[in-house]
Design a protein around this motif. Structure first.
Motif, PDB file in Angstrom:
ATOM      1  N   ALA A  85      36.076 114.803  45.734  1.00 60.41           N
ATOM      2  CA  ALA A  85      35.971 115.046  44.293  1.00 60.41           C
ATOM      3  C   ALA A  85      36.231 113.774  43.499  1.00 60.41           C
ATOM      4  CB  ALA A  85      36.948 116.148  43.876  1.00 60.41           C
ATOM      5  N   SER A  86      37.158 112.969  43.958  1.00 57.41           N
ATOM      6  CA  SER A  86      37.515 111.742  43.237  1.00 57.41           C
ATOM      7  C   SER A  86      36.329 110.805  43.130  1.00 57.41           C
ATOM      8  CB  SER A  86      38.671 111.036  43.953  1.00 57.41           C
ATOM      9  OG  SER A  86      39.765 111.914  44.127  1.00 57.41           O
ATOM     10  N   GLU A  87      35.546 110.691  44.196  1.00 58.81           N
ATOM     11  CA  GLU A  87      34.362 109.840  44.134  1.00 58.81           C
ATOM     12  C   GLU A  87      33.369 110.392  43.121  1.00 58.81           C
ATOM     13  OE1 GLU A  87      31.630 107.488  47.286  1.00 58.81           O
ATOM     14  OE2 GLU A  87      31.550 109.663  47.494  1.00 58.81           O
ATOM     15  N   GLY A  88      33.208 111.700  43.087  1.00 58.22           N
ATOM     16  CA  GLY A  88      32.297 112.296  42.136  1.00 58.22           C
ATOM     17  C   GLY A  88      32.689 112.006  40.700  1.00 58.22           C
ATOM     18  N   ILE A  89      33.979 112.082  40.395  1.00 61.09           N
ATOM     19  CA  ILE A  89      34.464 111.773  39.046  1.00 61.09           C
ATOM     20  C   ILE A  89      34.154 110.323  38.697  1.00 61.09           C
ATOM     21  CG2 ILE A  89      36.554 111.500  37.636  1.00 61.09           C
ATOM     22  CD1 ILE A  89      37.701 113.912  39.258  1.00 61.09           C
ATOM     23  N   ASN A  90      34.443 109.418  39.607  1.00 60.54           N
ATOM     24  CA  ASN A  90      34.177 107.999  39.363  1.00 60.54           C
ATOM     25  C   ASN A  90      32.686 107.714  39.213  1.00 60.54           C
ATOM     26  OD1 ASN A  90      36.602 105.920  39.592  1.00 60.54           O
ATOM     27  ND2 ASN A  90      37.111 107.677  40.883  1.00 60.54           N
ATOM     28  N   ILE A  91      31.860 108.402  39.974  1.00 61.21           N
ATOM     29  CA  ILE A  91      30.414 108.204  39.872  1.00 61.21           C
ATOM     30  C   ILE A  91      29.932 108.508  38.457  1.00 61.21           C
ATOM     31  CG2 ILE A  91      28.211 109.260  40.524  1.00 61.21           C
ATOM     32  CD1 ILE A  91      29.307 109.417  43.406  1.00 61.21           C
ATOM     33  N   ILE A  92      30.337 109.643  37.921  1.00 59.94           N
ATOM     34  CA  ILE A  92      29.897 110.019  36.581  1.00 59.94           C
ATOM     35  C   ILE A  92      30.485 109.080  35.539  1.00 59.94           C
ATOM     36  CG2 ILE A  92      29.988 111.811  34.806  1.00 59.94           C
ATOM     37  CD1 ILE A  92      27.987 112.351  37.070  1.00 59.94           C
ATOM     38  N   GLY A 223      32.528 115.770  50.228  1.00 62.52           N
ATOM     39  CA  GLY A 223      32.589 116.500  48.969  1.00 62.52           C
ATOM     40  C   GLY A 223      31.209 116.618  48.357  1.00 62.52           C
ATOM     41  N   PHE A 224      31.175 117.196  47.160  1.00 53.15           N
ATOM     42  CA  PHE A 224      29.910 117.396  46.471  1.00 53.15           C
ATOM     43  C   PHE A 224      30.048 117.021  45.002  1.00 53.15           C
ATOM     44  CE2 PHE A 224      29.817 120.518  49.935  1.00 53.15           C
ATOM     45  CZ  PHE A 224      28.586 120.225  50.512  1.00 53.15           C
ATOM     46  N   LEU A 225      28.949 116.525  44.458  1.00 52.01           N
ATOM     47  CA  LEU A 225      28.821 116.301  43.022  1.00 52.01           C
ATOM     48  C   LEU A 225      27.579 117.039  42.544  1.00 52.01           C
ATOM     49  CD1 LEU A 225      29.120 114.894  40.223  1.00 52.01           C
ATOM     50  CD2 LEU A 225      27.868 112.948  41.221  1.00 52.01           C
ATOM     51  N   TYR A 226      27.776 117.994  41.648  1.00 52.98           N
ATOM     52  CA  TYR A 226      26.656 118.597  40.935  1.00 52.98           C
ATOM     53  C   TYR A 226      26.460 117.846  39.638  1.00 52.98           C
ATOM     54  CZ  TYR A 226      24.581 121.585  37.359  1.00 52.98           C
ATOM     55  OH  TYR A 226      23.822 122.050  36.321  1.00 52.98           O
ATOM     56  N   CYS A 227      25.229 117.449  39.334  1.00 48.54           N
ATOM     57  CA  CYS A 227      24.895 116.835  38.055  1.00 48.54           C
ATOM     58  C   CYS A 227      23.593 117.448  37.563  1.00 48.54           C
ATOM     59  CB  CYS A 227      24.762 115.317  38.172  1.00 48.54           C
ATOM     60  SG  CYS A 227      24.493 114.485  36.583  1.00 48.54           S
ATOM     61  N   ARG A 228      23.658 118.093  36.419  1.00 54.54           N
ATOM     62  CA  ARG A 228      22.480 118.745  35.868  1.00 54.54           C
ATOM     63  C   ARG A 228      21.325 117.753  35.771  1.00 54.54           C
ATOM     64  NH1 ARG A 228      21.147 120.348  30.614  1.00 54.54           N
ATOM     65  NH2 ARG A 228      23.138 119.585  29.793  1.00 54.54           N
ATOM     66  N   ARG A 229      20.142 118.205  36.174  1.00 52.52           N
ATOM     67  CA  ARG A 229      19.000 117.309  36.348  1.00 52.52           C
ATOM     68  C   ARG A 229      18.702 116.489  35.089  1.00 52.52           C
ATOM     69  NH1 ARG A 229      14.309 116.748  39.652  1.00 52.52           N
ATOM     70  NH2 ARG A 229      13.402 114.802  38.921  1.00 52.52           N
TER      71      ARG A 229
END
Length: 395
Positions: A85-92, A223-229
């Motif tokens: 999850a931490s990587e996903g937060i940093n990605i966004i 983990g997973f990152l959902y990002c609306r298209r």
């Protein structure tokens, strides 16, 4: 999703730990099932014997992407596979085109450190403002979030259920305000996905992150990152690697020249190779969760959690949030959030924690509060046993 809960006696056979202990520490680390463990054997045997199954594993990566997308009611191209999850937060956070004076809205008291540290770094790097919403008796106040959002808000970040005391967040009013303001709503669903039914459209989020080792019953490092298209195609990844770009039919080893085309949607955020063991495990575990049905899981878990909260309250113990209600999810916490960390609070909390541990009840202490976190294999009999042990501790 379907809702046909398996008989608990059969279900618990999938989780051998439940035979020797009462496991109520899912918010720290979930149990994996026998099925999940067995799913990895062929891949590990191949590695042991020097057999390369990369092509098959890459196909499984895409099936796992599709399975998680279906699990949260998203499209396949809206899901990126991450380490956690931490990587996903940093990605966004690092894909936003920041300007000085932009702001991020969050409730610092109730977020995990990994949903605070990236914003501190971005604040200092881009001279943005962090708008801190104060917790309300351990809960995230959606009305205060709504008031804090304005035309300069770029990100609103909030947990769907907090790490402690574990209350569910009312997401819809925040989502509606973000939509009007053009702000990105980023949800940390680490403590809810796999346990509480999750539909990203119903929640109204633009992004959602989760690790696989808690409610999803998988392994660390996946983990997973959902990002609306609509958002994903507008965002520019801070880092690129082979799987971030679209080379058409060219092989992975093809040379890269002067220009690249980003992959469509969320897969553009993927960096480097995949954790194949983690992919195998979560593909199997999500399959089990889908077979049982997340609506049935949520109904069972919240019912057990409410029974636990009521039983501890009847003993006069300080259950955060008081009587169970709409805020109750899969986590029940003992202690006063206002006293968390104080000497008086710590002594009693640690004493009860030790008593439960001596009697094979596995729970955690977080921020001075005793946290019970449940999943589909927890039963009312276990709750009654925990309440009886707490009563003996009080005697």
């Amino acid at each position: 999703m379907t809702s046909h809960f398996l008989p608990l006696d059969l279900l618990r056979q999938e989780f051998p730990a439940t035979g020797s202990a009462i496991y109520m520490d899912v918010a720290n680390q979930g149990l994996i099932s026998r099925t999940t463990r067995m799913s990895m054997e062929q891949h590990l045997d191949n590695r042991l014997n020097g057999l390369n199954d990369e092509e098959r594993m890459m196909q499984l990566v895409e099936r796992t992407r599709s399975r998680f997308a279906k699990f949260i009611a998203a499209d396949k191209d809206e899901v990126a596979i991450t380490k956690n999850a931490s990587e996903g937060i940093n990605i966004i956070g690092n894909a936003i085109d920041w300007s000085p004076g932009d702001n991020v809205v969050l409730c610092r008291q109730l977020e995990h450190a990994n949903n605070i540290l990236p914003w501190l770094q971005i604040r200092d790097k881009h001279r943005i403002e962090l708008r801190i919403v104060e917790a309300d008796a351990g809960a995230i106040p959606y009305d205060a979030f709504v008031k804090a959002i304005d035309s300069r808000t770029r990100i609103v970040t909030v947990s769907t259920a907090t790490m402690v005391p574990g209350f569910k967040t009312e997401m819809e009013p925040i989502a509606e305000t973000c939509k009007r303001a053009g702000a990105f709503l980023l949800a940390d669903a680490s403590q809810s996905v796999g346990i509480l039914d999750t539909d990203v459209t119903r929640l109204g989020v633009d992004g959602l992150v989760a690790s696989s080792y808690k409610g999803l019953m998988g392994l660390y490092g996946l983990g997973f990152l959902y990002c609306r298209r609509e958002w994903a195609d507008r965002l520019r990844p801070a880092y690129l690697a082979r799987f971030s770009v679209d080379l058409g039919d060219a092989p992975e080893s093809a040379p890269i020249f002067d220009s690249v085309k980003l992959r469509a949607g969320a897969p553009r955020f993927e960096i480097g190779h995949y954790n194949f063991a983690g992919v195998i495990a979560v593909y199997a575990s999500i399959g089990q969760l889908m077979e049982i049905g997340t609506l049935a899981i949520e109904q069972s878990v919240t019912s057990v959690a409410r029974r636990l909260a009521s039983g501890l309250l009847d003993l006069g113990l300080p259950v955060c949030g008081g009587a169970p209600g709409n805020h109750t999810g899969s986590i029940v916490a003992l202690g006063d959030p206002e006293l968390a960390g104080s000497h008086e609070s710590d002594n009693r909390i640690h004493s009860l924690h030790e008593h439960l541990s001596e009697n094979q009840v596995i729970v955690s202490v977080r921020r001075g509060m005793l946290r019970f976190s449940l999943h589909l294999y927890n039963t009312t009999d276990e709750v009654d046993r925990v309440v009886a042990l707490a009563k003996n501790w009080l005697a």
